[in-house]
Design an enzyme around this catalytic site. Structure first.
Site, mmCIF file in Angstrom:
data_model
loop_
_atom_site.group_PDB
_atom_site.id
_atom_site.type_symbol
_atom_site.label_atom_id
_atom_site.label_comp_id
_atom_site.label_asym_id
_atom_site.label_seq_id
_atom_site.Cartn_x
_atom_site.Cartn_y
_atom_site.Cartn_z
ATOM 1 N N ILE A 6 1.429 -6.091 28.673
ATOM 2 C CA ILE A 6 0.611 -6.222 29.847
ATOM 3 C C ILE A 6 1.425 -5.342 31.067
ATOM 4 C CG2 ILE A 6 0.219 -8.778 29.823
ATOM 5 C CD1 ILE A 6 2.608 -9.385 31.625
ATOM 6 N N CYS A 7 0.586 -4.707 31.605
ATOM 7 C CA CYS A 7 0.985 -3.668 32.829
ATOM 8 C C CYS A 7 0.064 -4.175 34.212
ATOM 9 C CB CYS A 7 0.683 -2.478 32.395
ATOM 10 S SG CYS A 7 -0.911 -2.017 31.915
ATOM 11 N N GLY A 8 0.050 -3.168 34.999
ATOM 12 C CA GLY A 8 -0.626 -3.444 36.328
ATOM 13 C C GLY A 8 -2.224 -3.690 36.099
ATOM 14 N N GLY A 10 -3.787 -2.899 32.893
ATOM 15 C CA GLY A 10 -4.116 -3.322 31.470
ATOM 16 C C GLY A 10 -4.513 -1.888 30.709
ATOM 17 N N ALA A 39 -1.423 -7.735 34.037
ATOM 18 C CA ALA A 39 -0.614 -8.930 34.386
ATOM 19 C C ALA A 39 -1.239 -10.219 34.837
ATOM 20 C CB ALA A 39 0.755 -8.376 35.007
#
Length: 103
Positions: A6-8, A10, A39
């Site tokens: 997960i990141c800001g 995707g 996320a």
């Protein structure tokens, strides 16, 4: 094994996902599913994964991820910045495997 990065948004983890998949193929890991997601969507998809890996750029969401992972009986780890920055698929895959072993 199902791994979620997960990141800001995707997107920034997409290259790392591809490198992890290639590493899994090299290792003969047949039941490996790796995906990247924003996320903000974690709550909707967490049940589908065994391990959650949090990109270091959104470590500020770790408390939220930690609480949700605990509630759902999932393991998570924050990807170390040096591994993430080098887009090291092998070490990131090792991180996920180790997290699941030590659940």
């Amino acid at each position: 094994m199902k791994i979620l990065l997960i990141c800001g948004a995707g997107m920034s983890t997409s290259l790392l996902v591809e490198k992890m998949k290639k590493e899994g193929e090299k290792r003969g890991m047949k039941d490996l599913y790796i995906f990247a997601e924003a996320a903000d969507n974690l709550e909707k998809v967490i049940d589908d994964y065994d391990v959650i890996l949090l990109g270091p750029q959104i470590r500020y969401k770790e408390k939220y991820v930690s609480e949700l992972a605990k509630e759902k009986n999932k393991v998570y780890r924050v990807i170390p910045p040096n591994i993430y920055g080098m887009i090291d698929g092998a070490k990131t895959l090792d991180l996920a495997i180790e997290a699941l072993k030590n659940k």
